[in-house]
Design a protein around this motif. Structure first.
Motif, PDB file in Angstrom:
ATOM      1  N   SER A  13      -4.124   4.650  -1.485  1.00  0.00           N
ATOM      2  CA  SER A  13      -3.024   3.855  -2.033  1.00  0.00           C
ATOM      3  C   SER A  13      -3.467   2.433  -2.334  1.00  0.00           C
ATOM      4  O   SER A  13      -4.221   1.817  -1.568  1.00  0.00           O
ATOM      5  CB  SER A  13      -1.863   3.812  -1.040  1.00  0.00           C
ATOM      6  OG  SER A  13      -1.341   5.094  -0.823  1.00  0.00           O
ATOM      7  N   ASN A  66       2.023   4.269  -3.240  1.00  0.00           N
ATOM      8  CA  ASN A  66       2.230   4.925  -1.949  1.00  0.00           C
ATOM      9  C   ASN A  66       1.888   6.398  -2.043  1.00  0.00           C
ATOM     10  O   ASN A  66       2.065   7.035  -3.083  1.00  0.00           O
ATOM     11  CB  ASN A  66       3.696   4.793  -1.507  1.00  0.00           C
ATOM     12  CG  ASN A  66       4.135   3.351  -1.350  1.00  0.00           C
ATOM     13  OD1 ASN A  66       3.666   2.636  -0.476  1.00  0.00           O
ATOM     14  ND2 ASN A  66       5.040   2.908  -2.231  1.00  0.00           N
ATOM     15  N   CYS A  67       1.430   6.945  -0.927  1.00  0.00           N
ATOM     16  CA  CYS A  67       1.198   8.387  -0.844  1.00  0.00           C
ATOM     17  C   CYS A  67       2.532   9.111  -0.679  1.00  0.00           C
ATOM     18  O   CYS A  67       3.426   8.620   0.016  1.00  0.00           O
ATOM     19  CB  CYS A  67       0.312   8.724   0.347  1.00  0.00           C
ATOM     20  SG  CYS A  67      -1.434   8.327   0.134  1.00  0.00           S
ATOM     21  N   THR A 108       3.302  11.010  -8.832  1.00  0.00           N
ATOM     22  CA  THR A 108       2.773   9.927  -8.008  1.00  0.00           C
ATOM     23  C   THR A 108       3.488   8.630  -8.371  1.00  0.00           C
ATOM     24  O   THR A 108       4.007   8.482  -9.477  1.00  0.00           O
ATOM     25  CB  THR A 108       1.256   9.728  -8.212  1.00  0.00           C
ATOM     26  OG1 THR A 108       1.024   9.284  -9.561  1.00  0.00           O
ATOM     27  CG2 THR A 108       0.489  11.010  -7.945  1.00  0.00           C
TER      28      THR A 108
END
Length: 453
Positions: free
Chosen positions: A107, A40-41, A326
């Motif tokens: 993503s 996911n961002c 991240t």
């Protein structure tokens, strides 16, 4: 570029060695594919920038265990002699497919996939993730600063507040890839051939009895590279003194390159400083702003009409302050010719070796399709082979090549996906073949594991 010190093959989590020991004991030497991706961002992020691949390739190219490293593993009392003997002869013999550095990705798209005998692919997991995670994180943050600056120059000032020497070098490298004009980090300049630049500290100014004397002395020593820090005491008075020194330099055939403001209301001060410089006939002298800035500060300064020509960006970029990590993962997607997956809630993985196919309309990136590597779909395949049979198939790319790639890719991405706040989600679809294999594998795994839901 100066060669970097070899990264030890011991740069791994212990469970990679314990798993490898079991694979060895069970004679599990078949080929495995692991996929590295980001689930996911972070908030307000819509894309990532590929970075860190060169470090991965260098690590894999040199992957081996020294006698001292084998003896350390022996000293833990965890591993049998035949396994340690096996490790002493081990080299990376696998394949690497990756999205080239400087490319945009999204993503759940694999930025890198490694196919190798499972022991090799498992042992390199943490080192590979470490190399990619930090550099993708910083490159993506630096890119946001580039976008906010709207063509104004940015300089990396992050060295003193990054988390260690290694991080400072990676920050300099990755920020340069995304378009920063250079770095204050001299070691990074020497290692990577990045332009270095700097001004002076407030300590330099306060070490003199008179501010203007500190300016004049600097201008005499560095007549072709004079950037004066004007806010040690009063920025406007500092600007007037800088203007006087600038006129003196002009009379000697030199030019005051820039002045720097490191505090206060940058918008108001920069306008007034611009007036002072222009009135002195120094319209070519630039104004640089610094002091804990990030992309939102840069955007606000520009939008409010600040007369700033460039920015020194340090702490918040160098640690990616708003998104310092991240949600990356390195997952087994195929073993012994059979697709495998993880079914954990919210963490299901896509099976098999994959490819990302990028779609364009004219010079604009419009969509991606995530498919199987064996598919022949419309679109430009992003993952390229970088190692085959443990040997590099592509020479080390220069930072200029990577930088040019990034600039082309970033220009092709619509601004609505680059927005600093609540960007649009980029369309990534799954190919029918990958969807079908995913469903088949899910059904098989549920049956084998006796899962009823």
């Amino acid at each position: 570029m100066t060669p970097q010190t070899r990264t030890s093959a011991l740069l791994a989590d212990l469970y990679e060695f314990t798993m490898a020991a079991i694979y060895f004991k069970q004679r599990m030497f078949e080929s495995a594919t692991f996929s590295l991706f980001i689930r996911n961002c972070p908030p307000n992020r819509g894309y990532f920038v590929s970075a860190g691949l060169e470090e991965v390739l260098s690590f894999l190219d040199a992957f081996s265990f020294t006698a001292e490293e084998i003896e350390y593993l022996r000293s833990t009392g965890l591993f049998e002699d035949d396994f340690l003997q096996y490790l002493s002869q081990l080299r990376f013999s696998g394949n690497v497919h990756a999205i080239p550095e400087g490319s945009i990705f999204f993503s759940n798209e694999p930025v890198l996939e490694i196919t190798a005998p499972i022991i090799e692919a498992q042992l390199v997991e943490s080192a590979v993730m470490n190399a990619v995670n930090v550099q993708v994180t910083i490159a993506s943050k630096a890119t946001r600063c580039i976008f906010a600056a709207k063509g104004r120059g940015l300089m990396d000032f992050a060295l003193r507040r990054t988390q260690g020497t290694d991080a400072s070098l990676k920050v300099a490298r990755t920020s340069y890839i995304t378009g920063f004009t250079g770095t204050s980090n001299v070691l990074a300049g020497q290692m990577y051939g990045i332009p270095v630049s700097g001004t002076m500290a407030h300590s330099y100014v306060t070490s003199f009895d008179d501010e203007i004397k500190s300016f004049r002395t600097y201008a005499e020593q560095f007549p072709d590279n004079t950037i004066l820090l004007i806010d040690t005491y009063d920025p406007l008075e500092g600007a007037r003194k800088a203007a006087l020194v600038g006129r003196e330099m002009k009379d000697r055939g030199h030019r005051l390159k820039a002045v720097r403001i490191d505090s206060g209301d940058i918008v108001v001060l920069s306008r007034k400083v611009r007036e002072i410089l222009d009135e002195a006939g120094l319209d070519k002298t630039l104004i640089i702003a610094s002091g804990g800035l990030d992309e939102w500060d840069i955007e606000a300064i520009i939008d409010k009409g600040g007369a700033v020509d460039g920015f020194g960006v340090g702490t918040k970029m160098g640690v990616s302050a708003d998104a310092p990590f991240t949600d990356s993962a390195y997952k087994l997607v195929s073993y012994a010719g059979k697709p495998v997956l993880k079914l954990s809630t919210g963490k299901t993985t896509f099976v098999s070796e994959k490819q990302v196919f990028r779609h364009y309309e004219g010079d604009r990136i419009t969509a991606d399709t995530l498919g199987l590597r064996t598919e022949k779909l419309v679109g430009t395949p992003l993952l390229q082979p970088f190692m085959t049979g443990g040997r590099r198939t592509v020479e080390t790319e220069t930072l200029t090549t990577i930088r040019d790639r990034f600039q082309k890719e970033f220009a092709a991405l619509g601004d609505r996906y680059k927005a600093l706040t609540e960007p649009d989600e980029f369309p990534v679809t799954i190919s029918p073949a990958l969807s079908e294999l995913q469903e088949q594998t899910t059904a098989r795994v549920k049956k084998e594991q006796k899962i009823s839901y």
